[in-house]
Design a protein around this motif. Structure first.
Motif, PDB file in Angstrom:
ATOM      1  N   LEU A  42     -49.787  32.126 -63.410  1.00 45.80           N
ATOM      2  CA  LEU A  42     -50.460  33.383 -63.120  1.00 45.80           C
ATOM      3  C   LEU A  42     -51.321  33.838 -64.292  1.00 45.80           C
ATOM      4  O   LEU A  42     -52.457  34.277 -64.113  1.00 45.80           O
ATOM      5  CB  LEU A  42     -49.444  34.466 -62.757  1.00 45.80           C
ATOM      6  N   VAL A  43     -50.799  33.720 -65.512  1.00 46.59           N
ATOM      7  CA  VAL A  43     -51.568  34.119 -66.696  1.00 46.59           C
ATOM      8  C   VAL A  43     -52.843  33.290 -66.804  1.00 46.59           C
ATOM      9  O   VAL A  43     -53.926  33.815 -67.085  1.00 46.59           O
ATOM     10  CB  VAL A  43     -50.716  34.006 -67.978  1.00 46.59           C
ATOM     11  N   LYS A  44     -52.728  31.984 -66.550  1.00 44.66           N
ATOM     12  CA  LYS A  44     -53.922  31.124 -66.579  1.00 44.66           C
ATOM     13  C   LYS A  44     -54.926  31.553 -65.515  1.00 44.66           C
ATOM     14  O   LYS A  44     -56.133  31.592 -65.756  1.00 44.66           O
ATOM     15  CB  LYS A  44     -53.521  29.657 -66.370  1.00 44.66           C
ATOM     16  N   ALA A  45     -54.419  31.878 -64.345  1.00 42.64           N
ATOM     17  CA  ALA A  45     -55.296  32.310 -63.255  1.00 42.64           C
ATOM     18  C   ALA A  45     -55.975  33.640 -63.599  1.00 42.64           C
ATOM     19  O   ALA A  45     -57.171  33.817 -63.358  1.00 42.64           O
ATOM     20  CB  ALA A  45     -54.502  32.436 -61.961  1.00 42.64           C
ATOM     21  N   LEU A  46     -55.211  34.574 -64.178  1.00 44.03           N
ATOM     22  CA  LEU A  46     -55.779  35.872 -64.560  1.00 44.03           C
ATOM     23  C   LEU A  46     -56.848  35.705 -65.632  1.00 44.03           C
ATOM     24  O   LEU A  46     -57.895  36.351 -65.593  1.00 44.03           O
ATOM     25  CB  LEU A  46     -54.676  36.814 -65.051  1.00 44.03           C
ATOM     26  N   ALA A  47     -56.583  34.817 -66.604  1.00 50.68           N
ATOM     27  CA  ALA A  47     -57.557  34.567 -67.673  1.00 50.68           C
ATOM     28  C   ALA A  47     -58.861  34.008 -67.101  1.00 50.68           C
ATOM     29  O   ALA A  47     -59.939  34.268 -67.639  1.00 50.68           O
ATOM     30  CB  ALA A  47     -56.974  33.610 -68.704  1.00 50.68           C
ATOM     31  N   GLY A  48     -58.751  33.284 -66.006  1.00 46.92           N
ATOM     32  CA  GLY A  48     -59.940  32.711 -65.390  1.00 46.92           C
ATOM     33  C   GLY A  48     -60.800  33.715 -64.649  1.00 46.92           C
ATOM     34  O   GLY A  48     -61.925  33.406 -64.265  1.00 46.92           O
ATOM     35  N   THR A  49     -60.309  34.934 -64.459  1.00 42.72           N
ATOM     36  CA  THR A  49     -61.068  35.957 -63.742  1.00 42.72           C
ATOM     37  C   THR A  49     -61.932  36.810 -64.666  1.00 42.72           C
ATOM     38  O   THR A  49     -62.675  37.668 -64.192  1.00 42.72           O
ATOM     39  CB  THR A  49     -60.131  36.914 -62.967  1.00 42.72           C
ATOM     40  N   CYS A  50     -61.819  36.601 -65.983  1.00 39.89           N
ATOM     41  CA  CYS A  50     -62.484  37.498 -66.930  1.00 39.89           C
ATOM     42  C   CYS A  50     -62.904  36.762 -68.195  1.00 39.89           C
ATOM     43  O   CYS A  50     -62.546  35.600 -68.399  1.00 39.89           O
ATOM     44  CB  CYS A  50     -61.548  38.660 -67.280  1.00 39.89           C
TER      45      CYS A  50
END
Length: 196
Positions: A169-177
Protein backbone atom coordinates in the motif's frame (compact mmCIF):
# COMPACT_ATOMS: atom_id res chain seq x y z
CA UNK A 1 30.64 15.92 33.54
CA UNK A 2 27.87 13.35 33.40
CA UNK A 3 25.35 15.61 31.67
CA UNK A 4 25.39 14.65 27.98
CA UNK A 5 22.12 16.37 26.97
CA UNK A 6 22.39 18.73 24.00
CA UNK A 7 22.69 22.41 24.96
CA UNK A 8 22.91 24.05 21.53
CA UNK A 9 22.19 23.56 17.84
CA UNK A 10 25.82 22.45 17.40
CA UNK A 11 25.32 19.73 20.04
CA UNK A 12 22.18 18.50 18.29
CA UNK A 13 24.02 18.24 14.98
CA UNK A 14 27.25 16.71 16.33
CA UNK A 15 26.00 14.11 18.83
CA UNK A 16 23.82 11.99 16.53
CA UNK A 17 26.28 12.59 13.66
CA UNK A 18 23.40 13.62 11.39
CA UNK A 19 22.79 16.87 9.54
CA UNK A 20 20.24 19.21 11.08
CA UNK A 21 17.52 20.18 8.61
CA UNK A 22 16.34 23.30 10.43
CA UNK A 23 15.56 24.81 13.83
CA UNK A 24 11.88 25.57 14.46
CA UNK A 25 10.97 28.40 16.81
CA UNK A 26 8.65 27.64 19.71
CA UNK A 27 5.13 28.90 19.10
CA UNK A 28 3.00 30.08 22.02
CA UNK A 29 -0.66 30.82 22.72
CA UNK A 30 -3.06 30.86 19.77
CA UNK A 31 -0.24 30.25 17.30
CA UNK A 32 0.74 27.06 19.12
CA UNK A 33 -2.87 25.83 19.15
CA UNK A 34 -3.20 26.46 15.40
CA UNK A 35 0.27 25.16 14.48
CA UNK A 36 -1.20 22.50 12.18
CA UNK A 37 -2.17 25.12 9.60
CA UNK A 38 0.50 27.68 10.47
CA UNK A 39 2.23 27.52 7.09
CA UNK A 40 -1.05 28.34 5.37
CA UNK A 41 -2.20 30.98 7.82
CA UNK A 42 1.13 32.81 8.29
CA UNK A 43 3.47 31.96 5.38
CA UNK A 44 5.85 34.86 6.12
CA UNK A 45 6.53 33.95 9.77
CA UNK A 46 9.88 32.76 11.12
CA UNK A 47 8.30 29.33 11.69
CA UNK A 48 7.17 29.09 8.06
CA UNK A 49 10.60 30.18 6.84
CA UNK A 50 12.16 27.43 8.98
CA UNK A 51 9.77 24.91 7.39
CA UNK A 52 10.90 26.10 3.94
CA UNK A 53 14.51 25.60 5.05
CA UNK A 54 13.65 22.04 6.09
CA UNK A 55 11.95 21.46 2.73
CA UNK A 56 15.04 22.66 0.87
CA UNK A 57 17.36 20.58 3.07
CA UNK A 58 15.29 17.46 2.42
CA UNK A 59 15.32 18.06 -1.34
CA UNK A 60 19.09 18.63 -1.38
CA UNK A 61 19.74 15.43 0.60
CA UNK A 62 17.34 13.27 -1.41
CA UNK A 63 18.67 10.77 -3.92
CA UNK A 64 15.68 11.30 -6.21
CA UNK A 65 13.97 14.63 -5.43
CA UNK A 66 11.26 13.79 -7.98
CA UNK A 67 9.98 10.86 -5.90
CA UNK A 68 10.23 11.29 -2.13
CA UNK A 69 8.81 9.34 0.77
CA UNK A 70 9.36 11.08 4.11
CA UNK A 71 8.64 9.61 7.53
CA UNK A 72 8.21 12.10 10.36
CA UNK A 73 8.54 10.91 13.94
CA UNK A 74 9.79 12.11 17.33
CA UNK A 75 11.35 10.58 20.40
CA UNK A 76 8.35 11.02 22.71
CA UNK A 77 4.76 12.35 22.37
CA UNK A 78 3.96 16.07 22.16
CA UNK A 79 7.26 17.15 20.59
CA UNK A 80 5.56 18.56 17.51
CA UNK A 81 6.11 15.77 14.98
CA UNK A 82 2.60 16.03 13.52
CA UNK A 83 2.91 19.81 13.24
CA UNK A 84 6.19 19.32 11.36
CA UNK A 85 4.66 16.64 9.10
CA UNK A 86 1.67 18.83 8.25
CA UNK A 87 3.61 22.05 7.67
CA UNK A 88 6.33 20.30 5.67
CA UNK A 89 3.62 18.70 3.51
CA UNK A 90 1.94 22.10 3.05
CA UNK A 91 5.27 23.64 2.00
CA UNK A 92 5.99 20.82 -0.45
CA UNK A 93 2.47 21.11 -1.89
CA UNK A 94 3.28 24.59 -3.21
CA UNK A 95 5.23 23.09 -6.09
CA UNK A 96 4.61 19.33 -6.03
CA UNK A 97 1.84 16.74 -5.83
CA UNK A 98 1.89 15.82 -2.14
CA UNK A 99 0.04 13.19 -0.15
CA UNK A 100 0.08 13.32 3.66
CA UNK A 101 -0.76 10.03 5.41
CA UNK A 102 -1.54 9.66 9.11
CA UNK A 103 0.11 6.36 10.04
CA UNK A 104 -0.09 7.09 13.76
CA UNK A 105 -2.73 4.44 14.31
CA UNK A 106 -2.61 4.86 18.10
CA UNK A 107 -3.03 8.63 18.57
CA UNK A 108 -4.02 10.00 15.17
CA UNK A 109 -4.54 13.75 14.98
CA UNK A 110 -4.14 14.98 11.40
CA UNK A 111 -7.84 14.70 10.58
CA UNK A 112 -8.76 16.65 13.71
CA UNK A 113 -6.22 19.40 12.97
CA UNK A 114 -7.78 19.94 9.55
CA UNK A 115 -11.35 19.63 10.80
CA UNK A 116 -12.09 16.57 8.66
CA UNK A 117 -15.12 14.35 9.27
CA UNK A 118 -13.94 11.62 11.70
CA UNK A 119 -16.35 9.13 10.11
CA UNK A 120 -14.58 9.40 6.74
CA UNK A 121 -12.57 6.25 5.89
CA UNK A 122 -8.79 6.37 6.08
CA UNK A 123 -5.63 4.27 6.09
CA UNK A 124 -6.95 1.35 8.12
CA UNK A 125 -10.05 1.14 5.91
CA UNK A 126 -7.82 1.15 2.85
CA UNK A 127 -5.71 -1.63 4.37
CA UNK A 128 -8.67 -3.78 5.27
CA UNK A 129 -10.29 -3.32 1.87
CA UNK A 130 -13.34 -1.62 3.41
CA UNK A 131 -12.75 1.50 1.27
CA UNK A 132 -10.97 2.44 -1.94
CA UNK A 133 -8.33 5.15 -2.35
CA UNK A 134 -10.77 7.73 -3.75
CA UNK A 135 -13.05 7.31 -0.72
CA UNK A 136 -10.14 7.93 1.68
CA UNK A 137 -8.63 10.92 -0.10
CA UNK A 138 -9.37 14.38 1.34
CA UNK A 139 -8.17 17.78 0.17
CA UNK A 140 -7.09 20.53 2.52
CA UNK A 141 -9.14 23.65 1.95
CA UNK A 142 -7.15 26.57 0.60
CA UNK A 143 -4.30 24.55 -0.92
CA UNK A 144 -3.45 21.54 -3.09
CA UNK A 145 -2.46 19.15 -0.28
CA UNK A 146 -4.23 15.78 -0.18
CA UNK A 147 -4.55 13.71 2.99
CA UNK A 148 -5.36 10.15 3.98
CA UNK A 149 -6.28 10.14 7.67
CA UNK A 150 -5.72 7.12 9.90
CA UNK A 151 -9.24 5.74 9.65
CA UNK A 152 -10.74 3.63 12.40
CA UNK A 153 -8.33 2.83 15.26
CA UNK A 154 -7.44 -0.86 14.93
CA UNK A 155 -6.95 -3.29 17.83
CA UNK A 156 -3.59 -4.36 16.37
CA UNK A 157 -1.74 -1.36 14.87
CA UNK A 158 1.70 -2.98 14.79
CA UNK A 159 0.42 -6.12 13.07
CA UNK A 160 -1.20 -3.97 10.38
CA UNK A 161 2.05 -2.07 9.78
CA UNK A 162 4.07 -5.30 9.64
CA UNK A 163 1.80 -6.82 7.01
CA UNK A 164 2.84 -7.35 3.41
CA UNK A 165 -0.34 -5.55 2.39
CA UNK A 166 0.83 -2.41 4.21
CA UNK A 167 4.18 -2.46 2.40
CA UNK A 168 2.40 -2.79 -0.93
CA UNK A 169 0.00 0.00 0.00
CA UNK A 170 2.81 2.44 0.85
CA UNK A 171 4.42 1.76 -2.53
CA UNK A 172 1.09 2.30 -4.25
CA UNK A 173 0.47 5.55 -2.34
CA UNK A 174 3.97 6.82 -3.21
CA UNK A 175 3.15 6.20 -6.86
CA UNK A 176 0.21 8.62 -6.72
CA UNK A 177 2.30 11.68 -5.85
CA UNK A 178 5.68 13.40 -6.03
CA UNK A 179 6.11 13.52 -2.25
CA UNK A 180 4.58 11.14 0.29
CA UNK A 181 4.76 12.44 3.87
CA UNK A 182 3.96 9.86 6.57
CA UNK A 183 3.25 10.84 10.17
CA UNK A 184 4.07 8.05 12.63
CA UNK A 185 4.00 7.42 16.39
CA UNK A 186 7.01 8.41 18.52
CA UNK A 187 9.91 5.93 18.42
CA UNK A 188 10.26 5.60 22.21
CA UNK A 189 6.57 4.97 22.76
CA UNK A 190 5.96 1.97 20.48
CA UNK A 191 7.90 0.14 17.77
CA UNK A 192 5.59 1.22 14.91
CA UNK A 193 7.88 4.03 13.75
CA UNK A 194 10.93 1.72 13.67
CA UNK A 195 9.01 -0.71 11.45
CA UNK A 196 7.76 2.13 9.25
Amino acid sequence: GLDTTPKSADDVEEKPDQPMLTMLPLLRGDKARAVGRHYLEDPKSVFSEAIRTARTSVLLSAGDPQQLTLLVTSSVPDEGKTAVAINLALAEAQTKRVLLVDADLRRPSIGEKFGFDPAKPGLTDLLSGAACFAQCLQRVEGCSLYVVTSGRTPPNPLEMILSQRFQQLVKALAGTCDVLVVDSPPVHLVSDAVVL
